[in-house]
Design an enzyme around this catalytic site. Structure first.
Site, PDB file in Angstrom:
ATOM      1  CB  SER A 200      -0.965  -0.043   1.184  1.00 56.17           C
ATOM      2  OG  SER A 200      -1.938   0.956   1.093  1.00 56.17           O
ATOM      3  CD  GLU A 321      -5.407  -3.986  -4.027  1.00 53.23           C
ATOM      4  OE1 GLU A 321      -5.511  -3.721  -2.818  1.00 53.23           O
ATOM      5  OE2 GLU A 321      -4.349  -4.389  -4.553  1.00 53.23           O
ATOM      6  CG  HIS A 385      -5.612  -2.280   0.272  1.00 57.08           C
ATOM      7  ND1 HIS A 385      -4.801  -2.152  -0.825  1.00 57.08           N
ATOM      8  CD2 HIS A 385      -5.079  -1.460   1.219  1.00 57.08           C
ATOM      9  CE1 HIS A 385      -3.822  -1.300  -0.567  1.00 57.08           C
ATOM     10  NE2 HIS A 385      -3.967  -0.871   0.672  1.00 57.08           N
TER      11      HIS A 385
END
Length: 471
Positions: A200, A321, A385
């Site tokens: 990320s 995600e 995610h």
């Protein structure tokens, strides 16, 4: 917003000829003796936790670049994790998401408490027994793992008038890499085989460093999970060109006057009062600043100029995600969530890969598709995610129920692939059956029928770079 939730930044190091001390829990470094321990639950792993790698960024050092902490006379009792850098707990965030207690209970992704401004420490996990060769720094008994803390939000990216450096959090990460290069040999690691790994915002940060220090990247490869330097600027770069946010924090805490006076005054304020103000004012945002030295506004131009580290990279995204956010799956509308995922995460991964390909850089591409119930609850299904992280670290069974046998197979395969890359970033994955992007292929990881499935890159990238509303 999503990139403010997960800022995992890890360093993976590799392996060559080595000599571990006769007392492997007492390691002499340039900064003094580090005293580690072995936990009975993992008897084959030496742990060195909470090791300071720079001076504490407190008091008059708040908002200054990291400075080396050399004190050879001092011994560090490295038996407990250091405190986390000040952050806004995700439990206070809205709308509900998979990372919060009201969004499925998946709080393992984020620390609930134990914050401190004195937080610039790193952690080292190394095999308990000597190896004949120095280890890459990443899994099993054949590598070393190092995790590095860094400053974030206003403490790491203040964007304040009167400060010379605004991207302090990235400089913290660079300082951590420099510490590893200088000292990892004493732990059995090979300073010539270091691999960076970020997820990320951590992946974006690791990619930023490819450009900021392209002539001396330290790393021999990088793993970028769910983020690159090309991620949409609205979520990765500050747009506060007038530097009003810092001035507003100063004013609300009674620190007026010119810029220098505001900074001096705020250095006397507690970090708790500053962080509390940010938690109460969601509009106050502190992100990296394009300064044309550490962070650039135009990375396409940096590629064109050849100003990028010439190291192999793994670039990957997850299939769903944005299933992590309720607001993007209204009424279970996964197609809307996936459209935004494709237009952001997948599109920028594709663009980054193509830019790298144009300048002859080796890139391995993946998409993670795993959907396991002990990681992905019914409200937030699929490979959202961060869902891959428990499998990569081998901790999936410690979440919300035991892993399935197939989940264990996927987990071990992911770890083997990451280790193969750490051992040989250029060819390790090729030897493991994963061809680079230049061969016209990518892989799906954790699919329903096989842990690793090779696909044509066009199946992954075609049509993903389309506009999508983010609302």
């Amino acid at each position: 917003m999503l990139l403010r939730l997960c800022t995992v930044a890890l360093v993976a190091v590799a392996h060559g000829a080595v000599s571990i001390s006769a007392h492997p829990l007492k390691v002499e470094t340039e900064c003094g003796m580090i005293l580690g321990f072995i936990n009975t639950s993992t008897p084959d792993v030496r742990q060195f936790l909470g090791v300071p790698f720079v001076l504490p960024p407190t008091g008059c050092r708040r908002w200054l670049p990291p400075a080396a902490n050399y004190n050879p006379a001092a011994a560090v009792n490295a038996t407990n994790f250091g405190l986390s850098c000040p952050q806004i707990p995700l439990s206070a965030s809205t709308p509900p998401n998979v990372f919060t207690s009201d969004g499925g209970g998946q709080t393992e992704f984020f620390p609930r408490q134990n914050f401190s401004e004195d937080c610039l420490t790193l952690n080292i996990w190394a095999p308990a027994h000597p190896h004949a060769t120095a280890l890459p720094v990443i899994r099993t008994q054949a590598h070393i793992v190092v995790s590095v803390n860094f400053r974030s939000n206003i403490f790491g990216f203040p964007n304040a008038a009167g400060l010379g450096e605004q991207n302090l959090g990235l400089l913290d990460q660079r300082a951590g890499l420099e510490w590893v290069r200088a000292n990892i040999g004493a732990f059995g690691g090979d300073p010539a085989r270091i691999v960076a790994w970020g997820q990320s915002a951590g992946a974006i940060a690791a990619d930023y460093l490819h450009f900021a220090f392209h002539d001396d990247p330290i790393v021999q490869g990088s793993i970028l999970d769910s983020g690159t330097a090309l991620f949409p600027q609205s979520t990765r770069l500050s747009n506060d060109t007038a530097q009003r946010n810092f001035a507003q924090v100063a004013a609300q805490l009674g620190c007026g006057g010119v810029a220098a006076a505001q900074i001096d005054c705020l250095r006397d304020a507690s970090w708790e009062s500053i962080e509390g103000l940010l938690a109460a004012n969601a509009s106050l945002s502190f992100l990296p600043v394009a300064d044309s030295r550490v962070v650039f506004a135009n990375y396409t131009a940096q590629y064109a100029a050849g100003a990028v580290a010439r190291v192999p990279v793994i670039i990957g995204t997850n299939q769903h995600e944005l299933n992590a956010l309720d607001e993007l799956v209204p009424g279970g509308n996964e197609s809307h969530s996936d459209a935004v995922t494709n237009a952001t995460f997948l599109c920028t991964a594709a663009e980054t890969t193509q830019l790298r390909q144009a300048v002859g850089l080796t890139t391995y591409r993946y998409r993670y598709d795993g959907n396991f119930t002990n990681i992905s609850p019914p409200t937030f299904p699929g490979a959202y995610h961060g869902a891959e992280l428990p499998l990569i670290f081998g901790t999936a069974g410690q979440y919300h129920g035991a892993s399935t046998p197939y989940e264990d197979v996927v987990s071990m395969k992911l770890q083997d692939l990451w280790l193969a890359f750490a051992q040989d970033p250029q060819n390790g994955l090729l030897a493991a059956g994963w061809a680079p992007y230049g061969a016209g292929v990518a892989v799906l990881l954790g699919d329903t029928d096989t842990p690793v499935k090779q696909i044509d890159v066009h199946e992954l990238d075609d049509g993903v770079c389309v506009s999508a509303a983010l609302g």
